[in-house]
Design a protein around this motif. Sequence first.
Motif, mmCIF file in Angstrom:
data_model
loop_
_atom_site.group_PDB
_atom_site.id
_atom_site.type_symbol
_atom_site.label_atom_id
_atom_site.label_comp_id
_atom_site.label_asym_id
_atom_site.label_seq_id
_atom_site.Cartn_x
_atom_site.Cartn_y
_atom_site.Cartn_z
ATOM 1 N N UNK A 1 -9.048 -7.434 1.291
ATOM 2 C CA UNK A 1 -9.514 -6.535 2.353
ATOM 3 C C UNK A 1 -11.023 -6.677 2.546
ATOM 4 N N UNK A 2 -11.736 -6.757 1.433
ATOM 5 C CA UNK A 2 -13.200 -6.803 1.487
ATOM 6 C C UNK A 2 -13.690 -8.060 2.196
ATOM 7 N N UNK A 3 -12.941 -9.139 2.083
ATOM 8 C CA UNK A 3 -13.333 -10.405 2.740
ATOM 9 C C UNK A 3 -13.385 -10.272 4.266
ATOM 10 N N UNK A 4 -12.724 -9.255 4.795
ATOM 11 C CA UNK A 4 -12.642 -9.096 6.256
ATOM 12 C C UNK A 4 -13.738 -8.203 6.830
ATOM 13 N N UNK A 5 -14.535 -7.589 5.969
ATOM 14 C CA UNK A 5 -15.471 -6.585 6.481
ATOM 15 C C UNK A 5 -16.905 -6.911 6.105
ATOM 16 N N UNK A 6 -17.822 -6.313 6.865
ATOM 17 C CA UNK A 6 -19.241 -6.476 6.589
ATOM 18 C C UNK A 6 -19.827 -5.109 6.240
ATOM 19 N N UNK A 7 -20.136 -4.938 4.988
ATOM 20 C CA UNK A 7 -20.878 -3.754 4.566
ATOM 21 C C UNK A 7 -20.169 -2.429 4.719
ATOM 22 N N UNK A 8 -18.852 -2.423 4.630
ATOM 23 C CA UNK A 8 -18.140 -1.135 4.661
ATOM 24 C C UNK A 8 -17.519 -0.916 3.294
ATOM 25 N N UNK A 9 -17.886 0.170 2.639
ATOM 26 C CA UNK A 9 -17.296 0.420 1.316
ATOM 27 C C UNK A 9 -15.778 0.551 1.410
ATOM 28 N N UNK A 10 -15.080 -0.176 0.535
ATOM 29 C CA UNK A 10 -13.618 -0.113 0.481
ATOM 30 C C UNK A 10 -13.205 0.178 -0.960
ATOM 31 N N UNK A 11 -12.250 1.074 -1.115
ATOM 32 C CA UNK A 11 -11.695 1.322 -2.454
ATOM 33 C C UNK A 11 -10.175 1.409 -2.351
ATOM 34 N N UNK A 12 -9.529 1.121 -3.480
ATOM 35 C CA UNK A 12 -8.084 1.375 -3.607
ATOM 36 C C UNK A 12 -7.890 2.802 -4.111
ATOM 37 N N UNK A 13 -6.895 3.471 -3.571
ATOM 38 C CA UNK A 13 -6.633 4.850 -3.950
ATOM 39 C C UNK A 13 -6.257 4.968 -5.424
ATOM 40 N N UNK A 14 -6.691 6.063 -6.025
ATOM 41 C CA UNK A 14 -6.275 6.445 -7.372
ATOM 42 C C UNK A 14 -6.059 7.951 -7.360
ATOM 43 N N UNK A 15 -5.167 8.411 -8.208
ATOM 44 C CA UNK A 15 -4.880 9.843 -8.259
ATOM 45 C C UNK A 15 -6.157 10.618 -8.617
ATOM 46 N N UNK A 16 -6.431 11.651 -7.838
ATOM 47 C CA UNK A 16 -7.573 12.522 -8.104
ATOM 48 C C UNK A 16 -8.871 12.059 -7.495
ATOM 49 N N UNK A 17 -8.882 10.863 -6.943
ATOM 50 C CA UNK A 17 -10.089 10.367 -6.274
ATOM 51 C C UNK A 17 -10.399 11.294 -5.094
ATOM 52 N N UNK A 18 -11.678 11.623 -4.890
ATOM 53 C CA UNK A 18 -11.983 12.499 -3.762
ATOM 54 C C UNK A 18 -13.147 11.973 -2.949
ATOM 55 N N UNK A 19 -13.172 12.374 -1.706
ATOM 56 C CA UNK A 19 -14.169 11.899 -0.746
ATOM 57 C C UNK A 19 -14.744 13.091 -0.002
ATOM 58 N N UNK A 20 -16.054 13.187 0.048
ATOM 59 C CA UNK A 20 -16.712 14.143 0.935
ATOM 60 C C UNK A 20 -16.901 13.438 2.269
#
Length: 244
Positions: free
Chosen positions: A224-243
């Motif tokens: 996925x990261x190979x397709x983007x320029x400077x956009x943070x990407x993460x894989x989901x994990x239980x309990x992960x949170x985003x403001x």
Amino acid sequence: MKLTVLGYYGGYPTPLAGTTGFLLTAGDYHLLLDCGSGVLKVLEQYLDPLRLDAAILTHYHHDHIADVGVLQYYWQLRQGERQEPELPIYGHTEDPLNFASLTWAGATEGRSYDPEATLNLGPLTITFQRTIHPVPTFAMRIVDDRGKVLVFTADTRYFPELADFARDADLLITDTNFDHTKTGKLWHMTAAQSGKLAEQAGAKRVLLSHLPQQIDHQQLLKEATEQVTGRPIVCAQTGMSFEI
Ligand SMILES: [Zn+2]
Ligand SMILES: [Zn+2]
């Protein structure tokens, strides 16, 4: 608003994590976004399920609704403690039997959303995009009262209109179920397609979800990261949170 991952697998849970479900909090408003297998027990770690203001479902595949029944029992059996008489569960009406099951007398009330219209839930404004999937399924664009945007693709294959729907999202959650080796007809996106979608949409951050059990998630992240320029990407994990 704040998003917490409650489950992220496609298809079925593992001993360590459940299938799709997210808690979205905006001020003191709490929305459950999909309700897959194992979602209720994780939700209980973060919020008393009686404090939910509503739940909303993208579609009626089991990996998105498996815990609706136990959520209904929770509301039924803890009757004395709840402040609201019933929990509203929003779903589409293109599958009448599944829609009817969202109502559990005295505990939850099925409410329809019109995919062509805007739905206002507390401080949230929600619009919909029909996706390409074997059953009627709707992606959601959720905007809070500060103008922050969460887009959830729900389950879908890639199609170009999704990029318009996800335009400038502060957080984009994508259905990422395959790596580059997948060929033939797809009902979900590959990691590269998720990255391409994020790039086309100009999404500020990307969360890969609906992950497979038998592919290394780091490999998906790399593709996925190979397709983007400077956009943070993460894989989901239980309990992960985003403001957001
Ligand atoms: Zn699914
Ligand atoms: Zn599905």
